[in-house]
Design a protein around this motif. Structure first.
Motif, PDB file in Angstrom:
ATOM      1  N   GLY A  22      -6.112   4.494  -6.221  1.00  0.00           N
ATOM      2  CA  GLY A  22      -4.872   5.114  -6.653  1.00  0.00           C
ATOM      3  C   GLY A  22      -4.945   6.569  -7.065  1.00  0.00           C
ATOM      4  N   SER A 203      -2.261  -1.264  -8.853  1.00  0.00           N
ATOM      5  CA  SER A 203      -1.221  -1.159  -7.830  1.00  0.00           C
ATOM      6  C   SER A 203       0.103  -1.616  -8.401  1.00  0.00           C
ATOM      7  CB  SER A 203      -1.603  -2.019  -6.612  1.00  0.00           C
ATOM      8  OG  SER A 203      -0.583  -2.018  -5.645  1.00  0.00           O
ATOM      9  N   ARG A 207       1.844  -0.170  -4.131  1.00  0.00           N
ATOM     10  CA  ARG A 207       1.327   1.202  -3.995  1.00  0.00           C
ATOM     11  C   ARG A 207       0.266   1.456  -5.062  1.00  0.00           C
ATOM     12  NH1 ARG A 207       2.648   6.523  -5.921  1.00  0.00           N
ATOM     13  NH2 ARG A 207       2.452   8.110  -4.265  1.00  0.00           N
ATOM     14  N   PRO A 208      -0.941   1.870  -4.667  1.00  0.00           N
ATOM     15  CA  PRO A 208      -2.003   2.118  -5.650  1.00  0.00           C
ATOM     16  C   PRO A 208      -1.675   3.298  -6.564  1.00  0.00           C
ATOM     17  CG  PRO A 208      -2.920   1.844  -3.445  1.00  0.00           C
ATOM     18  CD  PRO A 208      -1.437   1.992  -3.272  1.00  0.00           C
TER      19      PRO A 208
END
Length: 265
Positions: A22, A203, A207-208
């Motif tokens: 991320g 996440s 989405r990280p």
């Protein structure tokens, strides 16, 4: 008055088998937010973020600032530590950031960051936002946004990049731990966790992101235009962090005056 920022995000750590997910998203998210607030933003992403490049970019940004300027540096990536050799750390360890080339031993220590962050003229505001580091546990807060199966710690153990014989046991101390980064100069530090905790790489909605970055930006979006850094910090913790699955306590270090500054101004 100029507003300038450097956003660093490192997912790729060659030679360590400890890649993250991320951090690049974090850097891009910080960059977009800061640009929308009037900052001129530069970025160092993955292989761009060598130790030499990080030092050069930080040094140039801070030393080149003039009275009235604001400089913000964000870092998302692994944190680590090395044996303290000058006796300034109660636990016998210097904290450090992990550049892309940490696998070659290129750690950026708090002792090295300090002269960079203090090398500026009077009247320049220098702020570091760090989403990295160590280990600990508590339970509360709202983690309903968190995806199942997450997170992963943003800590790179010394054994991943140092010789085992060079790693000492920590010294016993009765002194409170105050992170090396909090003493590295600059006016204000916002950090994802304490010295003894991990910051989590996780996440949200597929989405990280780093947990601290995600919640810091979520809290920021809901703040009034006049909010201070203290207001921002209080909106992050304990509202969002720590939680049962994200046991990290965000930190803020700086003078009362610095904490009262208008956010990202």
């Amino acid at each position: 008055m100029n507003k300038k920022a450097l956003c660093i995000g490192i997912n790729d750590y060659p030679g360590t088998q400890n890649d993250l997910s991320g951090c690049v998203n974090d850097a891009n998210d910080w960059a977009a937010t800061l640009a929308a607030r009037g900052f001129t933003v530069s970025k160092l992403i993955d292989a761009q973020a060598t130790k030499a490049a990080m030092v050069a970019a930080m040094s140039g940004l801070i030393s080149g600032a003039t009275k009235g300027d604001t400089v913000i540096i964000t870092y998302s990536g692994h944190g680590t530590w090395v044996p303290d050799k000058n006796g300034d750390e109660p636990d016998g360890r210097d904290e450090g950031l992990c550049p892309w080339d940490i696998g070659s031993g290129k750690v950026l220590l708090d002792d090295e960051i300090a002269p960079i962050f203090t090398n500026h003229v009077t009247g320049v505001r220098v702020i570091l936002i760090s989403d990295s580091c160590h280990s600990g546990s508590v339970t509360r807060g709202d983690d309903s946004d968190l995806d199942p199966g997450m997170p992963r710690a943003r800590f790179l153990p010394p054994s991943a990049w140092m010789k085992v014989d060079d790693i000492p046991a920590p010294r016993a101390s009765r002194l409170p731990l105050l992170g090396g980064l909090s003493r590295s100069g600059g006016d204000l530090l916002m950090a994802g966790c304490t010295d003894t905790q991990f910051s989590w790489d996780t996440s949200f909605k597929g989405r990280p992101n780093g947990a601290f970055t995600y919640y810091a930006l979520k809290a920021l979006a809901a703040l009034p235009a006049t909010a201070s850094y203290n207001d921002w910090f209080k909106a992050i913790s304990p509202t969002y962090l720590p939680t049962t699955r994200l046991p990290q306590n965000p930190q803020i270090f700086g003078s009362r005056t610095a904490r009262a500054w208008k956010v990202l101004s």
